[in-house]
Design a protein around this motif. Structure first.
Motif, short mmCIF file in Angstrom:
data_model
loop_
_atom_site.label_atom_id
_atom_site.label_comp_id
_atom_site.label_asym_id
_atom_site.label_seq_id
_atom_site.Cartn_x
_atom_site.Cartn_y
_atom_site.Cartn_z
N GLY A 70 0.80 -1.21 0.00
CA GLY A 70 0.00 0.00 0.00
C GLY A 70 0.83 1.26 0.00
N LEU A 71 0.17 2.40 -0.18
CA LEU A 71 0.86 3.69 -0.31
C LEU A 71 1.40 4.19 1.02
CD1 LEU A 71 -1.47 5.55 -2.83
CD2 LEU A 71 0.67 4.34 -3.28
N ALA A 72 0.72 3.90 2.13
CA ALA A 72 1.19 4.40 3.42
C ALA A 72 2.57 3.85 3.75
CB ALA A 72 0.19 4.01 4.52
N VAL A 73 2.78 2.57 3.52
CA VAL A 73 4.10 1.97 3.74
C VAL A 73 5.11 2.52 2.74
CG1 VAL A 73 5.41 -0.18 3.71
CG2 VAL A 73 3.14 -0.13 4.75
N THR A 74 4.68 2.65 1.49
CA THR A 74 5.59 3.13 0.44
C THR A 74 6.09 4.53 0.76
OG1 THR A 74 4.39 1.80 -1.19
CG2 THR A 74 5.81 3.55 -2.03
N ARG A 75 5.25 5.39 1.28
CA ARG A 75 5.67 6.76 1.60
C ARG A 75 6.79 6.77 2.64
NH1 ARG A 75 0.15 8.29 0.56
NH2 ARG A 75 -0.47 7.62 2.65
N GLN A 76 6.80 5.81 3.56
CA GLN A 76 7.83 5.75 4.58
C GLN A 76 9.20 5.40 4.00
OE1 GLN A 76 7.52 6.57 7.79
NE2 GLN A 76 5.38 7.14 7.42
N ILE A 77 9.23 4.72 2.87
CA ILE A 77 10.52 4.28 2.29
C ILE A 77 10.66 4.78 0.86
CG2 ILE A 77 10.79 2.27 3.77
CD1 ILE A 77 9.56 0.56 1.56
N ILE A 78 10.07 5.92 0.57
CA ILE A 78 10.09 6.42 -0.81
C ILE A 78 11.52 6.72 -1.26
CG2 ILE A 78 9.73 8.84 -0.15
CD1 ILE A 78 8.22 7.02 -3.20
N PHE A 79 12.37 7.25 -0.37
CA PHE A 79 13.75 7.53 -0.78
C PHE A 79 14.54 6.24 -1.04
CE2 PHE A 79 18.26 8.01 -0.02
CZ PHE A 79 18.58 9.03 -0.91
N PRO A 80 14.52 5.27 -0.11
CA PRO A 80 15.25 4.02 -0.41
C PRO A 80 14.80 3.38 -1.73
CG PRO A 80 14.66 4.08 1.90
CD PRO A 80 13.99 5.25 1.27
N LEU A 81 13.49 3.40 -1.99
CA LEU A 81 13.01 2.82 -3.25
C LEU A 81 13.53 3.61 -4.44
CD1 LEU A 81 9.31 1.95 -2.32
CD2 LEU A 81 11.28 0.40 -2.44
N GLY A 82 13.55 4.92 -4.32
CA GLY A 82 14.09 5.74 -5.41
C GLY A 82 15.58 5.57 -5.57
N PHE A 83 16.29 5.38 -4.46
CA PHE A 83 17.74 5.21 -4.52
C PHE A 83 18.11 3.93 -5.26
CE2 PHE A 83 21.98 4.25 -2.80
CZ PHE A 83 22.60 5.49 -2.96
N LEU A 84 17.19 2.97 -5.30
CA LEU A 84 17.45 1.72 -6.01
C LEU A 84 17.74 1.95 -7.49
CD1 LEU A 84 17.60 -1.34 -5.54
CD2 LEU A 84 15.16 -1.47 -6.09
N PHE A 85 17.24 3.05 -8.05
CA PHE A 85 17.49 3.34 -9.47
C PHE A 85 18.96 3.66 -9.75
CE2 PHE A 85 12.90 3.84 -9.39
CZ PHE A 85 12.52 3.29 -10.60
N PHE A 86 19.73 4.00 -8.70
CA PHE A 86 21.16 4.22 -8.92
C PHE A 86 21.88 2.92 -9.25
CE2 PHE A 86 20.49 8.22 -6.53
CZ PHE A 86 21.12 9.09 -7.42
N ALA A 87 21.20 1.78 -9.08
CA ALA A 87 21.81 0.50 -9.47
C ALA A 87 21.83 0.33 -10.98
CB ALA A 87 21.04 -0.65 -8.83
N VAL A 88 21.01 1.10 -11.71
CA VAL A 88 20.96 0.99 -13.17
C VAL A 88 22.20 1.64 -13.76
CG1 VAL A 88 19.66 1.57 -15.25
CG2 VAL A 88 18.45 1.01 -13.13
#
Length: 526
Positions: free
Chosen positions: A125-143
């Motif tokens: 859900g979105l509530a959990v996603t908002r708490q870790i939005i930066f870590p999830l976005g940082f994952l794109f640096f793996a590309v």
């Protein structure tokens, strides 16, 4: 979102929802990695072979650590699987399919990471996603992406170095990325672009900004600084290396030395950037779980809903793979074959003497190719056709590995580029133009410069754009017409009589119908 929750006990009411959701999320992530394993393996392979993207090995552990820091705030959120996430999942899966059809690593790898990220809001859900939005976005640096800016960075580095040398009183003669000063010859190659410094600085700078600042303004400003500093530092590095070589009689800052000096200089600059940035760091805010929790009672999350959404997500992920398998089964495996004709238009006949000692464009691993010379009224023109069929990540028409000449070519260097409009088959078509100079002018006293024109042929469609060539290739393959493509390159000495541009334009106008028939015959013969 960058906060540390107090170590208060997790409500027992959350135990069951998390026990339902976590297995579903883990299985879904495993399913994504299994279906798109070739894309994932390609990413890891690039991490292993390229020093520019070695940091990719560190990104997943950093992401897990960042998520672990937020575990108490995450556990306090209500799990609500989001069915509507399937729409962006379907769009991302389509993007992956198009990227795979065009064999574009960056597109498929970005799509893979996006699918991994989207699995979180789909199941949790979105509530959990908002708490870790930066870590999830940082994952794109793996590309492993970013080398597309290399030509521009190289041009800027050459501009600044030449400007600084002239400002220092050193006379400079420049052609393209090559320049000559009284003490020797220099050129800006890929290693001088600074793209490694830039990517490393942005990655570390973004993480530093997230961990040390709380305000969005300060974070954005520091990320901007982490972009600008390595670019300017690389300019200064290049200038200092040339000056060290100049004053030392090319005994210092040459060969491996200039790379070592470059990394030492970059390390000092980046360290200073972080030391200065730390002066404005902001302490993390301490919040309790209760403060970030919901005021409304949690709604029950059923196993049926969690697993139904996960199953739908998994089914959508499989659709591109099924489509790709169907297309692969329908395409012929017959190899392509090209034979240079004895004549194109009646007045253009094949001759045995190659142009400029047998120049050949550096297009890698074509399915078939010819490199011949045709002459009319004593004016020879070289024709290179590189034909590609069943393109993949190791054999493709548009690739950073395909060029007229590589930067380390021992015989030729590209010193200028332009474009021209030519009447081909009754239409006005833009072609690329480049000027090549022999690297050893004494050895290449005759025909020391070439004018080269280039255009892509994609299933009968002409374009000089890399992006359009990729798009046409994906479209034709998606519509069942295959991915047969070719590059058409014509070239002749710059000092040839009759005007180089005039002769090349006349050659393409007169001979394209014959070239097109040859390529169409090759496409149909499969």
């Amino acid at each position: 979102m960058n906060s540390i929750a107090a170590n208060s006990p997790i409500p027992s009411t959350l135990t069951r929802p998390w026990r339902l959701a976590l297995p579903a999320l883990l299985l879904l992530l495993a399913w994504v990695l299994f279906l798109y394993r070739d894309t994932g393996i390609a990413m890891v392979t690039i991490w292993a072979r390229s020093e520019t993207f070695t940091h990719g090995f560190l990104v997943p552990p950093i992401v897990l650590w960042l998520i672990w820091r937020q575990r108490h705030a995450i556990a306090a959120q209500q799990i609500q699987p989001a069915l509507w996430i399937l729409l962006p999942v379907a769009c991302t899966a389509l993007v992956w399919l198009l990227g795979d059809l065009a064999a574009v690593n960056a597109v498929t790898q970005l799509a893979l990471v996006a699918l991994l990220v989207l699995s979180v809001p789909a199941v949790l859900g979105l509530a959990v996603t908002r708490q870790i939005i930066f870590p999830l976005g940082f994952l794109f640096f793996a590309v492993p992406i970013g080398e597309f800016v290399m030509p521009q960075l190289m041009a800027w580095t050459a501009d600044f170095t030449v400007f600084a040398l002239r400002l220092s009183g050193v006379p400079v003669y420049r052609e393209g990325l090559q320049f000559v000063i009284p003490s020797g010859n220099w050129s800006v190659v890929e290693a001088c672009s600074g793209v490694r410094y830039l990517i490393a600085s942005i990655t570390v700078g973004t993480l530093f900004a997230y961990l040390n600042y709380q305000s969005t303004k300060r974070r954005i400003l520091f990320v901007i600084v982490s972009i600008l500093v390595p670019i300017v530092a690389n300019w200064l590095r290049a200038y200092m290396i040339v000056m060290l070589g100049h004053f030392s009689g090319n005994k210092l800052a040459v060969g491996v030395d200039h790379l070592v000096y470059g990394w030492v200089f970059f390390g000092v600059v980046i360290m200073l950037m972080f030391i200065i940035g730390a002066r404005w760091s902001e302490p993390e805010k301490m919040t309790s779980v209760g403060a970030s929790g919901h005021t409304q009672p949690l709604q029950a999350v059923t196993a049926t809903r969690v697993w139904a959404i996960a199953a739908c997500f998994a089914a959508v992920l499989a659709l591109p793979q099924i489509a790709l398998w169907v297309m692969d089964q329908s395409e012929s495996a017959k190899p392509a074959s090209l034979v240079a004709p004895a004549a194109l238009a009646p007045e253009w006949q094949a001759v045995a003497s190659p142009v400029a000692g047998g120049f050949k464009p550096a297009f890698q691993n074509p399915s078939a190719e010819i490199n011949s010379t045709y002459a009319h009224e004593g004016r020879p023109v070289g024709l290179y056709l590189g034909y590609y069929r069943h393109q993949n990540y190791t054999r493709k028409l548009v690739s950073s590995n395909n060029s007229l000449v590589p930067s380390n070519d021992p015989q030729w260097a590209q010193v200028a580029s332009a474009s021209h409009e030519v009447a081909i088959d009754g239409k006005s078509v833009v072609v690329r133009s480049a000027e090549l100079r022999a690297t050893d002018l004494a050895a290449q006293a005759v025909n020391s410069r070439l004018i080269v024109w280039q255009i892509y042929w994609i299933n009968g469609t002409l374009t000089s754009s890399d992006h359009l060539a990729k798009a046409y290739s994906a479209f034709y393959r998606l519509t069942g017409r295959g991915d047969d493509s070719a590059v058409i390159i014509v070239y002749m000495p710059k000092d040839a009589p009759g005007g180089t541009d005039t002769v090349l334009a006349s050659f393409l106008t007169a001979n394209y119908p014959a070239i097109n028939r040859l390529l169409l015959k090759t496409r149909q013969d499969k």
